[in-house]
Design an enzyme around this catalytic site. Structure first.
Site, PDB file in Angstrom:
ATOM      1  N   CYS A 188       3.905   2.005   9.095  1.00 45.92           N
ATOM      2  CA  CYS A 188       4.074   3.313   8.733  1.00 45.92           C
ATOM      3  C   CYS A 188       5.184   4.067   9.633  1.00 45.92           C
ATOM      4  CB  CYS A 188       2.903   3.938   8.205  1.00 45.92           C
ATOM      5  SG  CYS A 188       2.869   5.467   7.831  1.00 45.92           S
TER       6      CYS A 188
ATOM      7  N   ARG B 242       8.221   0.877  -3.484  1.00 44.04           N
ATOM      8  CA  ARG B 242       8.835   1.722  -4.641  1.00 44.04           C
ATOM      9  C   ARG B 242       9.329   1.353  -5.733  1.00 44.04           C
ATOM     10  NH1 ARG B 242      13.059   4.158  -0.965  1.00 44.04           N
ATOM     11  NH2 ARG B 242      12.884   2.163   0.063  1.00 44.04           N
TER      12      ARG B 242
ATOM     13  N   ASN C  63      10.028  -7.425   2.698  1.00 45.09           N
ATOM     14  CA  ASN C  63       9.815  -6.321   2.085  1.00 45.09           C
ATOM     15  C   ASN C  63      10.885  -5.298   2.158  1.00 45.09           C
ATOM     16  OD1 ASN C  63       7.828  -3.134   2.798  1.00 45.09           O
ATOM     17  ND2 ASN C  63       8.585  -3.875   0.788  1.00 45.09           N
TER      18      ASN C  63
ATOM     19  N   PRO D  58       0.836  -1.153  -0.092  1.00 45.07           N
ATOM     20  CA  PRO D  58      -0.068  -0.059   0.152  1.00 45.07           C
ATOM     21  C   PRO D  58       1.028   1.334   0.134  1.00 45.07           C
ATOM     22  CG  PRO D  58      -0.620  -1.478   1.725  1.00 45.07           C
ATOM     23  CD  PRO D  58       0.747  -2.202   1.165  1.00 45.07           C
TER      24      PRO D  58
END
Length: 383
Positions: free
Chosen positions: A114, A242, A217, A29
């Site tokens: 986040c 990204r 990730n 996301p």
């Protein structure tokens, strides 16, 4: 459009609850990026699990109009995947109840990774796993809301807040004990933000420690990076963020690499222009040209990175307002300009380095505290 690279291994599909993800690739996301238009574009190149922009649980249960628009899925999106952010177990539970009861999605991912200040200063995102009991309650409540359904819950997190506050081990075990279907780990701490190099060793450690699938990730810029991550860490799949900015065809490369095929997509500028036009068209179909074309502008620099395009056209493309205007500008590009091989393996998107993590006052005093700031539930979705 095809090049050649090496892909020495065939990687098994990923299982997330009742869903088989083949190749084992998840789109991370990204705020303002992974909307329905971008997900549709990426899916044209390869299969995977394509997750929505971050949806805040408070905004969802309050049926915030912007949030309800963000949970739009295309008819052919299967499984429909939604990422939720929340800091209150009850609100998170109500949001997941809503997802299940109203059939809003087929998979729920919980955001504990986040690092942006507006999230961490509320105790959310990558700050929250430090409050281990609160973390466990949130995950337990979310999983309980999906009991008896085919909607799996997963979590995405970072290594920790910083090197002195590493949380991934306890959080991974707590998530598994709560009944999640998978755990994704970004190989950076919150303080690293998006700078430096991702550390894949904690991904390997967690993959060895948990029974549920662990996804890796961090620093997957090319398909071969993804295969290398699986080979080196033993993770069950990868989460790509990204690396796909301005390169939705990366998902074709990932499908080929995980199938053991050497073919890679290396588009010339004409093919890039066609993809840009399709992206803008999908955004315009979703919310109209008046919104879609301005939203498209942020992608221009990523698409053109490394290609011989003059500053004037780049600037004009960055101010495009209509599809007709876009067509005129794209027609001025040299369609034969080859793929810039110098960009292979180069970072994309934000590369902001180490920065202080903004936390609520006293947040690190007691890892067993069950409270979060009273105003911690964000009321706007999208990150």
């Amino acid at each position: 459009m095809e090049g050649v690279s090496s892909a020495p291994t065939v990687v098994r599909p990923l299982t997330v609850g009742p869903h088989t993800v083949d190749p084992p690739v998840v789109l991370a996301p990204m705020a303002g990026i992974t909307n329905v238009a971008f997900r549709r574009l990426c899916r044209q190149y390869g299969a995977g699990l394509y997750v929505s922009e971050m949806i805040t649980t408070r905004a969802l249960v309050e049926r915030n109009p912007k949030t309800m628009g963000l949970i739009t899925f295309a008819p052919d999106e299967q499984p429909r995947s939604i990422q939720l952010y929340g800091v209150d177990p009850d609100v998170v539970g109500r949001a997941v109840d809503m997802v299940v009861q109203e059939n809003l999605a087929d998979h729920v991912d919980l955001n504990f990774g986040c690092p942006v200040p507006k999230v961490t200063r509320k105790g959310g995102g990558s700050a929250l796993p430090f409050r281990r009991k609160l973390f466990a309650q949130i995950v337990q409540r979310a999983v309980r809301a999906t009991a008896g359904t085919d909607v799996p819950v997963t979590v995405k997190m970072r290594i920790g807040i910083d090197d002195d506050h590493v949380t991934f081990r306890d959080a991974g075990r707590a998530a598994e004990d709560a009944g999640v279907a998978a755990v994704a780990l970004h190989g950076r701490t919150a303080v690293q933000f998006y700078g430096g190099r991702a550390n894949w060793e904690p991904i390997a450690e967690l993959a060895a420690a948990l029974e549920v699938p662990v996804l890796g990730n961090g620093d997957i810029w090319e398909a071969d990076d993804a295969v290398r991550m699986v080979t080196e860490t033993g993770c069950a799949g990868v989460v790509v963020g990204r690396g796909c900015l301005g390169r939705p065809w990366l998902f074709a490369d990932l499908a080929a690499a995980f199938a053991g095929r050497p073919d890679r997509v290396r588009p010339d500028l004409g093919q890039v222009a066609t993809t840009m036009r399709r992206h803008a068209e999908l955004l315009a179909e979703w919310k109209g040209e008046a919104w879609g074309l301005p939203d498209f502008r942020k992608h221009v620099a990523w698409y053109l990175k490394g290609y011989p395009v003059g500053s004037t056209i780049r600037r004009e493309l960055g101010m495009v307002s209509t599809l007709t205007e876009l067509d005129d500008l794209l027609g001025k590009l040299d369609p034969a300009a080859p793929f810039p091989t110098t960009e292979i393996g180069e970072p994309r998107g934000r590369t902001t380095g180490a920065r202080r993590v903004v936390l609520p006052e006293g947040w690190l005093d007691d890892p067993d505290a069950l409270t979060a700031p009273t105003d911690a539930e964000l009321d706007v979705s999208g990150g």
